[in-house]
Design a protein around this motif. Sequence first.
Motif, PDB file in Angstrom:
ATOM      1  N   THR A 127       0.447  -1.162   0.106  1.00  0.00           N
ATOM      2  CA  THR A 127       0.081  -0.132  -0.134  1.00  0.00           C
ATOM      3  C   THR A 127       0.451   1.257  -0.098  1.00  0.00           C
ATOM      4  O   THR A 127       0.407   2.410  -0.130  1.00  0.00           O
ATOM      5  N   PHE A 128       1.897   1.053  -0.050  1.00  0.00           N
ATOM      6  CA  PHE A 128       3.098   2.386   0.538  1.00  0.00           C
ATOM      7  C   PHE A 128       4.098   1.841  -0.541  1.00  0.00           C
ATOM      8  O   PHE A 128       4.893   1.154  -0.985  1.00  0.00           O
ATOM      9  N   PHE A 129       5.174   3.183  -1.047  1.00  0.00           N
ATOM     10  CA  PHE A 129       6.503   2.551  -2.130  1.00  0.00           C
ATOM     11  C   PHE A 129       7.143   3.955  -1.582  1.00  0.00           C
ATOM     12  O   PHE A 129       7.144   5.007  -0.675  1.00  0.00           O
ATOM     13  N   ASN A 130       8.330   3.327  -0.951  1.00  0.00           N
ATOM     14  CA  ASN A 130       9.650   3.910   0.048  1.00  0.00           C
ATOM     15  C   ASN A 130      10.703   4.385  -0.604  1.00  0.00           C
ATOM     16  O   ASN A 130      11.128   4.388  -1.551  1.00  0.00           O
ATOM     17  N   LEU A 131      10.200   6.199  -1.110  1.00  0.00           N
ATOM     18  CA  LEU A 131      11.117   7.073  -2.088  1.00  0.00           C
ATOM     19  C   LEU A 131      12.961   6.772  -1.469  1.00  0.00           C
ATOM     20  O   LEU A 131      13.225   6.205  -2.539  1.00  0.00           O
ATOM     21  N   GLN A 132      12.792   6.894  -0.409  1.00  0.00           N
ATOM     22  CA  GLN A 132      14.405   6.281   0.142  1.00  0.00           C
ATOM     23  C   GLN A 132      14.994   5.157   0.250  1.00  0.00           C
ATOM     24  O   GLN A 132      15.846   5.640  -0.415  1.00  0.00           O
ATOM     25  N   SER A 133      14.094   4.601   0.129  1.00  0.00           N
ATOM     26  CA  SER A 133      14.349   3.148   0.001  1.00  0.00           C
ATOM     27  C   SER A 133      14.652   2.164  -1.337  1.00  0.00           C
ATOM     28  O   SER A 133      15.323   1.236  -1.549  1.00  0.00           O
ATOM     29  N   GLY A 134      13.561   2.557  -1.509  1.00  0.00           N
ATOM     30  CA  GLY A 134      13.266   2.208  -3.603  1.00  0.00           C
ATOM     31  C   GLY A 134      12.765   1.071  -2.883  1.00  0.00           C
ATOM     32  O   GLY A 134      12.568  -0.081  -4.377  1.00  0.00           O
ATOM     33  N   ILE A 135      11.698   0.510  -1.929  1.00  0.00           N
ATOM     34  CA  ILE A 135      10.705  -0.497  -2.589  1.00  0.00           C
ATOM     35  C   ILE A 135       9.755  -0.683  -1.526  1.00  0.00           C
ATOM     36  O   ILE A 135       9.683   0.746  -1.327  1.00  0.00           O
ATOM     37  N   PHE A 136       8.653  -1.416  -1.950  1.00  0.00           N
ATOM     38  CA  PHE A 136       7.462  -1.095  -2.150  1.00  0.00           C
ATOM     39  C   PHE A 136       7.022  -1.691  -0.558  1.00  0.00           C
ATOM     40  O   PHE A 136       7.615  -3.179  -0.157  1.00  0.00           O
ATOM     41  N   GLU A 137       6.095  -1.552   0.101  1.00  0.00           N
ATOM     42  CA  GLU A 137       5.981  -2.211   2.189  1.00  0.00           C
ATOM     43  C   GLU A 137       4.574  -1.482   2.179  1.00  0.00           C
ATOM     44  O   GLU A 137       3.364  -0.421   1.757  1.00  0.00           O
ATOM     45  N   ASN A 138       4.116  -1.699   3.262  1.00  0.00           N
ATOM     46  CA  ASN A 138       3.028  -1.566   3.890  1.00  0.00           C
ATOM     47  C   ASN A 138       3.260  -1.081   4.938  1.00  0.00           C
ATOM     48  O   ASN A 138       1.595  -1.022   5.531  1.00  0.00           O
ATOM     49  N   THR A 139       4.539  -0.161   5.600  1.00  0.00           N
ATOM     50  CA  THR A 139       4.250   1.059   6.108  1.00  0.00           C
ATOM     51  C   THR A 139       4.400   2.405   5.862  1.00  0.00           C
ATOM     52  O   THR A 139       5.145   2.429   4.857  1.00  0.00           O
ATOM     53  N   ASP A 140       3.649   3.272   6.398  1.00  0.00           N
ATOM     54  CA  ASP A 140       3.583   4.884   6.311  1.00  0.00           C
ATOM     55  C   ASP A 140       4.975   5.108   6.413  1.00  0.00           C
ATOM     56  O   ASP A 140       4.809   5.350   7.745  1.00  0.00           O
ATOM     57  N   TYR A 141       6.049   5.896   6.518  1.00  0.00           N
ATOM     58  CA  TYR A 141       7.184   6.430   6.620  1.00  0.00           C
ATOM     59  C   TYR A 141       6.940   7.627   7.049  1.00  0.00           C
ATOM     60  O   TYR A 141       8.717   8.717   6.349  1.00  0.00           O
ATOM     61  N   GLY A 142       5.151   8.402   6.120  1.00  0.00           N
ATOM     62  CA  GLY A 142       5.583   9.488   5.857  1.00  0.00           C
ATOM     63  C   GLY A 142       5.819  10.302   5.356  1.00  0.00           C
ATOM     64  O   GLY A 142       5.682   9.879   4.081  1.00  0.00           O
ATOM     65  N   LEU A 143       6.794  11.359   5.056  1.00  0.00           N
ATOM     66  CA  LEU A 143       7.929  11.999   3.555  1.00  0.00           C
ATOM     67  C   LEU A 143       7.580  11.351   2.930  1.00  0.00           C
ATOM     68  O   LEU A 143       8.442  11.530   1.525  1.00  0.00           O
ATOM     69  N   TYR A 144       8.864  10.048   3.213  1.00  0.00           N
ATOM     70  CA  TYR A 144       9.462   9.309   2.120  1.00  0.00           C
ATOM     71  C   TYR A 144       7.890   8.548   1.682  1.00  0.00           C
ATOM     72  O   TYR A 144       8.630   7.250   0.245  1.00  0.00           O
ATOM     73  N   SER A 145       7.291   7.905   1.938  1.00  0.00           N
ATOM     74  CA  SER A 145       6.019   6.967   1.657  1.00  0.00           C
ATOM     75  C   SER A 145       4.615   8.207   0.757  1.00  0.00           C
ATOM     76  O   SER A 145       4.049   9.353   0.375  1.00  0.00           O
ATOM     77  N   ILE A 146       5.326   7.093  -0.478  1.00  0.00           N
ATOM     78  CA  ILE A 146       3.462   7.043  -1.521  1.00  0.00           C
ATOM     79  C   ILE A 146       2.870   6.220  -1.363  1.00  0.00           C
ATOM     80  O   ILE A 146       3.047   5.295  -1.033  1.00  0.00           O
ATOM     81  N   SER A 147       1.522   7.020  -1.922  1.00  0.00           N
ATOM     82  CA  SER A 147       0.710   6.196  -1.339  1.00  0.00           C
ATOM     83  C   SER A 147      -0.761   7.114  -2.527  1.00  0.00           C
ATOM     84  O   SER A 147       0.413   7.883  -3.401  1.00  0.00           O
ATOM     85  N   GLY A 148      -2.078   6.406  -2.579  1.00  0.00           N
ATOM     86  CA  GLY A 148      -2.558   6.906  -3.780  1.00  0.00           C
ATOM     87  C   GLY A 148      -2.631   6.740  -5.244  1.00  0.00           C
ATOM     88  O   GLY A 148      -2.308   5.636  -5.378  1.00  0.00           O
ATOM     89  N   HIS A 149      -3.028   8.331  -6.099  1.00  0.00           N
ATOM     90  CA  HIS A 149      -2.906   7.846  -7.071  1.00  0.00           C
ATOM     91  C   HIS A 149      -1.424   7.728  -7.814  1.00  0.00           C
ATOM     92  O   HIS A 149      -1.250   7.466  -8.932  1.00  0.00           O
ATOM     93  N   ASN A 150      -0.298   8.717  -7.255  1.00  0.00           N
ATOM     94  CA  ASN A 150       1.180   8.277  -7.256  1.00  0.00           C
ATOM     95  C   ASN A 150       1.471   6.764  -7.274  1.00  0.00           C
ATOM     96  O   ASN A 150       2.350   6.125  -8.298  1.00  0.00           O
ATOM     97  N   LEU A 151       1.034   6.327  -6.655  1.00  0.00           N
ATOM     98  CA  LEU A 151       1.418   4.970  -6.015  1.00  0.00           C
ATOM     99  C   LEU A 151       1.159   4.215  -7.242  1.00  0.00           C
ATOM    100  O   LEU A 151       1.706   2.916  -7.835  1.00  0.00           O
ATOM    101  N   TYR A 152      -0.252   4.233  -7.531  1.00  0.00           N
ATOM    102  CA  TYR A 152      -1.200   3.565  -8.619  1.00  0.00           C
ATOM    103  C   TYR A 152       0.108   3.330 -10.517  1.00  0.00           C
ATOM    104  O   TYR A 152       0.120   2.738 -10.893  1.00  0.00           O
ATOM    105  N   LEU A 153       0.318   4.470 -10.056  1.00  0.00           N
ATOM    106  CA  LEU A 153       0.987   5.543 -11.330  1.00  0.00           C
ATOM    107  C   LEU A 153       2.025   4.938 -11.790  1.00  0.00           C
ATOM    108  O   LEU A 153       2.193   3.752 -12.808  1.00  0.00           O
ATOM    109  N   LEU A 154       2.664   4.305 -10.701  1.00  0.00           N
ATOM    110  CA  LEU A 154       4.263   4.051 -10.359  1.00  0.00           C
ATOM    111  C   LEU A 154       3.865   2.298 -11.062  1.00  0.00           C
ATOM    112  O   LEU A 154       4.938   1.967 -11.347  1.00  0.00           O
TER     113      LEU A 154
END
Length: 239
Positions: free
Chosen positions: A159-186
Amino acid sequence: MLTKNKCIVLSKLKYGESDLIVKCFTKERGLVSYILKGVLKSKKSSSKVVYFQPLTQLVVEENFYPKRTLHHFKEVKPYYIYKSLHSNIFKSAIVLFLSEILANTINEEEKNEGLYTFIETALQYLDAEGDYANFHLLFLLKLTRYLGFQPEQETHKSTFFNLQSGIFENTDYGLYSISGHNLYLLKRLLGINFDDLKEVKINSEQRQSFLNMILFYFELHLEGFKKPKSLKVLNDVFH
Protein backbone atom coordinates in the motif's frame (compact mmCIF):
# COMPACT_ATOMS: atom_id res chain seq x y z
CA MET A 1 44.55 8.27 -34.88
CA LEU A 2 41.37 9.64 -36.42
CA THR A 3 38.30 7.86 -35.05
CA LYS A 4 34.52 8.12 -35.40
CA ASN A 5 32.19 8.28 -32.44
CA LYS A 6 28.44 8.71 -32.00
CA CYS A 7 27.30 11.27 -29.44
CA ILE A 8 24.22 12.99 -28.03
CA VAL A 9 24.41 16.68 -27.15
CA LEU A 10 23.59 17.34 -23.49
CA SER A 11 24.39 21.05 -23.20
CA LYS A 12 26.26 23.96 -24.76
CA LEU A 13 27.85 27.04 -23.23
CA LYS A 14 29.16 30.18 -24.91
CA TYR A 15 32.85 30.63 -24.12
CA GLY A 16 34.40 34.00 -24.81
CA GLU A 17 33.13 35.94 -27.79
CA SER A 18 33.00 33.25 -30.44
CA ASP A 19 33.61 29.80 -28.94
CA LEU A 20 31.24 27.11 -27.73
CA ILE A 21 31.83 24.38 -25.16
CA VAL A 22 29.58 21.41 -25.90
CA LYS A 23 29.03 18.61 -23.42
CA CYS A 24 28.19 15.30 -25.13
CA PHE A 25 27.40 11.78 -24.04
CA THR A 26 29.34 9.58 -26.44
CA LYS A 27 28.80 5.94 -27.27
CA GLU A 28 32.45 4.94 -26.94
CA ARG A 29 33.79 7.18 -24.15
CA GLY A 30 30.89 8.36 -22.01
CA LEU A 31 30.86 12.04 -21.12
CA VAL A 32 33.14 14.23 -23.27
CA SER A 33 33.40 18.02 -23.53
CA TYR A 34 34.33 19.63 -26.84
CA ILE A 35 35.39 23.18 -27.62
CA LEU A 36 34.42 24.71 -30.95
CA LYS A 37 36.72 27.64 -31.57
CA GLY A 38 35.34 30.60 -33.54
CA VAL A 39 32.10 28.78 -34.38
CA LEU A 40 29.95 31.80 -33.46
CA LYS A 41 31.96 34.22 -35.59
CA SER A 42 32.97 32.27 -38.66
CA LYS A 43 30.36 32.27 -41.44
CA LYS A 44 31.75 28.96 -42.60
CA SER A 45 31.20 27.34 -39.19
CA SER A 46 28.13 29.19 -37.93
CA SER A 47 25.74 27.01 -39.92
CA LYS A 48 26.87 24.05 -37.81
CA VAL A 49 25.69 25.66 -34.55
CA VAL A 50 22.28 24.16 -35.28
CA TYR A 51 23.86 20.72 -34.80
CA PHE A 52 24.28 21.44 -31.10
CA GLN A 53 20.67 21.85 -30.08
CA PRO A 54 19.72 19.81 -27.00
CA LEU A 55 19.83 16.03 -27.50
CA THR A 56 20.85 16.20 -31.17
CA GLN A 57 22.37 12.90 -32.28
CA LEU A 58 25.71 13.35 -34.03
CA VAL A 59 28.58 11.38 -35.47
CA VAL A 60 31.99 13.00 -35.05
CA GLU A 61 35.49 12.46 -36.35
CA GLU A 62 38.20 13.30 -33.87
CA ASN A 63 41.71 12.71 -32.65
CA PHE A 64 41.01 11.87 -29.02
CA TYR A 65 43.64 12.58 -26.37
CA PRO A 66 42.59 11.06 -23.00
CA LYS A 67 44.44 13.57 -20.81
CA ARG A 68 42.72 16.61 -22.32
CA THR A 69 39.79 18.29 -20.58
CA LEU A 70 38.41 19.85 -23.77
CA HIS A 71 38.54 18.00 -27.07
CA HIS A 72 38.20 19.04 -30.71
CA PHE A 73 36.09 17.84 -33.61
CA LYS A 74 37.70 17.18 -36.95
CA GLU A 75 34.28 16.76 -38.56
CA VAL A 76 30.74 16.62 -37.24
CA LYS A 77 27.37 15.83 -38.79
CA PRO A 78 23.96 14.52 -37.68
CA TYR A 79 23.45 10.77 -37.92
CA TYR A 80 19.75 10.93 -37.09
CA ILE A 81 17.80 13.99 -38.21
CA TYR A 82 14.79 14.72 -36.02
CA LYS A 83 11.53 15.46 -37.79
CA SER A 84 9.68 17.05 -34.87
CA LEU A 85 11.71 17.25 -31.64
CA HIS A 86 12.97 20.78 -32.20
CA SER A 87 9.98 22.14 -34.12
CA ASN A 88 7.05 20.87 -32.05
CA ILE A 89 6.67 23.17 -29.01
CA PHE A 90 5.48 20.36 -26.74
CA LYS A 91 8.27 17.97 -27.72
CA SER A 92 10.80 20.81 -27.50
CA ALA A 93 9.78 21.39 -23.89
CA ILE A 94 10.33 17.69 -23.13
CA VAL A 95 13.71 17.75 -24.89
CA LEU A 96 14.88 20.83 -22.98
CA PHE A 97 13.80 19.27 -19.69
CA LEU A 98 15.40 15.87 -20.37
CA SER A 99 18.65 17.39 -21.64
CA GLU A 100 18.94 19.27 -18.35
CA ILE A 101 18.23 16.08 -16.39
CA LEU A 102 20.84 14.12 -18.35
CA ALA A 103 23.47 16.85 -18.09
CA ASN A 104 22.90 16.85 -14.34
CA THR A 105 23.01 13.07 -13.85
CA ILE A 106 25.54 11.66 -16.34
CA ASN A 107 29.06 12.06 -15.00
CA GLU A 108 30.77 8.93 -16.33
CA GLU A 109 33.86 9.48 -18.43
CA GLU A 110 33.73 5.86 -19.54
CA LYS A 111 31.73 3.77 -21.96
CA ASN A 112 28.15 2.90 -21.03
CA GLU A 113 26.63 1.47 -24.18
CA GLY A 114 23.43 0.35 -22.46
CA LEU A 115 22.61 3.88 -21.28
CA TYR A 116 23.60 5.35 -24.63
CA THR A 117 21.37 2.96 -26.57
CA PHE A 118 18.45 3.63 -24.23
CA ILE A 119 18.66 7.41 -24.72
CA GLU A 120 19.22 7.13 -28.47
CA THR A 121 16.29 4.75 -29.01
CA ALA A 122 13.92 6.63 -26.68
CA LEU A 123 14.53 9.96 -28.44
CA GLN A 124 13.93 8.44 -31.85
CA TYR A 125 10.68 6.98 -30.53
CA LEU A 126 9.60 10.39 -29.19
CA ASP A 127 10.44 12.01 -32.51
CA ALA A 128 8.10 9.67 -34.39
CA GLU A 129 5.32 9.38 -31.80
CA GLY A 130 2.07 11.36 -31.77
CA ASP A 131 0.93 10.47 -28.24
CA TYR A 132 3.73 11.61 -25.95
CA ALA A 133 2.30 13.58 -22.99
CA ASN A 134 3.57 10.98 -20.49
CA PHE A 135 6.83 10.18 -22.28
CA HIS A 136 9.08 12.03 -19.84
CA LEU A 137 7.57 10.20 -16.86
CA LEU A 138 8.45 6.78 -18.22
CA PHE A 139 11.83 8.03 -19.49
CA LEU A 140 12.81 9.18 -15.99
CA LEU A 141 11.60 5.95 -14.45
CA LYS A 142 13.60 3.85 -16.92
CA LEU A 143 16.63 6.11 -16.49
CA THR A 144 16.86 5.10 -12.81
CA ARG A 145 17.94 1.63 -13.90
CA TYR A 146 21.09 3.02 -15.51
CA LEU A 147 21.80 5.44 -12.67
CA GLY A 148 21.66 2.67 -10.06
CA PHE A 149 18.45 3.30 -8.08
CA GLN A 150 15.69 1.57 -10.03
CA PRO A 151 12.56 0.99 -7.93
CA GLU A 152 11.88 -2.54 -6.79
CA GLN A 153 10.09 -4.38 -9.58
CA GLU A 154 7.90 -6.57 -7.36
CA THR A 155 4.92 -4.30 -6.78
CA HIS A 156 2.45 -6.95 -5.40
CA LYS A 157 -0.30 -5.57 -3.09
CA SER A 158 1.77 -3.19 -0.98
CA THR A 159 0.00 0.00 0.00
CA PHE A 160 3.06 2.29 0.03
CA PHE A 161 6.30 2.89 -1.88
CA ASN A 162 9.29 4.14 0.09
CA LEU A 163 11.16 6.76 -1.95
CA GLN A 164 14.19 6.56 0.31
CA SER A 165 14.68 2.79 0.14
CA GLY A 166 13.17 2.24 -3.31
CA ILE A 167 10.93 -0.64 -2.19
CA PHE A 168 7.22 -1.32 -1.81
CA GLU A 169 5.94 -1.91 1.71
CA ASN A 170 2.90 -1.74 3.95
CA THR A 171 4.19 0.86 6.42
CA ASP A 172 3.74 4.61 6.07
CA TYR A 173 7.04 6.44 6.66
CA GLY A 174 5.58 9.89 6.19
CA LEU A 175 7.58 12.16 3.90
CA TYR A 176 9.26 9.26 2.10
CA SER A 177 6.14 7.13 1.53
CA ILE A 178 3.78 7.55 -1.40
CA SER A 179 0.31 6.10 -1.81
CA GLY A 180 -2.89 6.87 -3.70
CA HIS A 181 -2.74 7.78 -7.37
CA ASN A 182 1.05 8.27 -7.46
CA LEU A 183 1.47 4.72 -6.13
CA TYR A 184 -1.01 3.40 -8.68
CA LEU A 185 0.76 5.19 -11.54
CA LEU A 186 4.18 3.99 -10.39
CA LYS A 187 2.98 0.39 -10.39
CA ARG A 188 1.36 0.97 -13.78
CA LEU A 189 4.51 2.35 -15.38
CA LEU A 190 7.00 -0.12 -13.95
CA GLY A 191 7.80 -2.80 -16.50
CA ILE A 192 5.93 -1.30 -19.47
CA ASN A 193 7.46 -0.11 -22.72
CA PHE A 194 7.00 3.24 -24.45
CA ASP A 195 4.52 1.65 -26.87
CA ASP A 196 2.23 0.89 -23.91
CA LEU A 197 2.04 4.54 -22.82
CA LYS A 198 -1.01 5.07 -25.04
CA GLU A 199 -3.02 3.07 -22.52
CA VAL A 200 -2.02 5.30 -19.57
CA LYS A 201 -4.58 8.10 -19.23
CA ILE A 202 -3.93 10.82 -16.64
CA ASN A 203 -4.76 14.51 -16.42
CA SER A 204 -2.29 17.40 -16.14
CA GLU A 205 -2.51 17.65 -12.34
CA GLN A 206 -1.82 13.93 -11.91
CA ARG A 207 1.06 14.18 -14.38
CA GLN A 208 2.59 17.12 -12.51
CA SER A 209 2.17 15.41 -9.13
CA PHE A 210 3.88 12.23 -10.35
CA LEU A 211 6.69 14.22 -11.95
CA ASN A 212 7.35 16.11 -8.71
CA MET A 213 7.39 12.79 -6.86
CA ILE A 214 9.93 11.19 -9.18
CA LEU A 215 12.14 14.29 -9.11
CA PHE A 216 12.13 14.03 -5.31
CA TYR A 217 13.15 10.40 -5.75
CA PHE A 218 16.11 11.59 -7.87
CA GLU A 219 17.05 14.14 -5.19
CA LEU A 220 17.10 11.43 -2.53
CA HIS A 221 19.39 9.14 -4.54
CA LEU A 222 21.70 11.51 -6.41
CA GLU A 223 23.95 13.80 -4.43
CA GLY A 224 23.79 17.36 -5.70
CA PHE A 225 20.78 16.76 -7.94
CA LYS A 226 18.66 19.87 -8.47
CA LYS A 227 15.29 20.30 -10.11
CA PRO A 228 15.79 21.50 -13.70
CA LYS A 229 15.17 25.18 -14.40
CA SER A 230 13.09 24.07 -17.38
CA LEU A 231 10.56 22.30 -15.13
CA LYS A 232 8.27 25.34 -15.04
CA VAL A 233 8.26 25.56 -18.85
CA LEU A 234 7.41 21.87 -19.10
CA ASN A 235 4.57 22.17 -16.60
CA ASP A 236 3.20 25.28 -18.30
CA VAL A 237 3.20 23.64 -21.72
CA PHE A 238 1.40 20.51 -20.52
CA HIS A 239 -0.98 22.22 -18.09
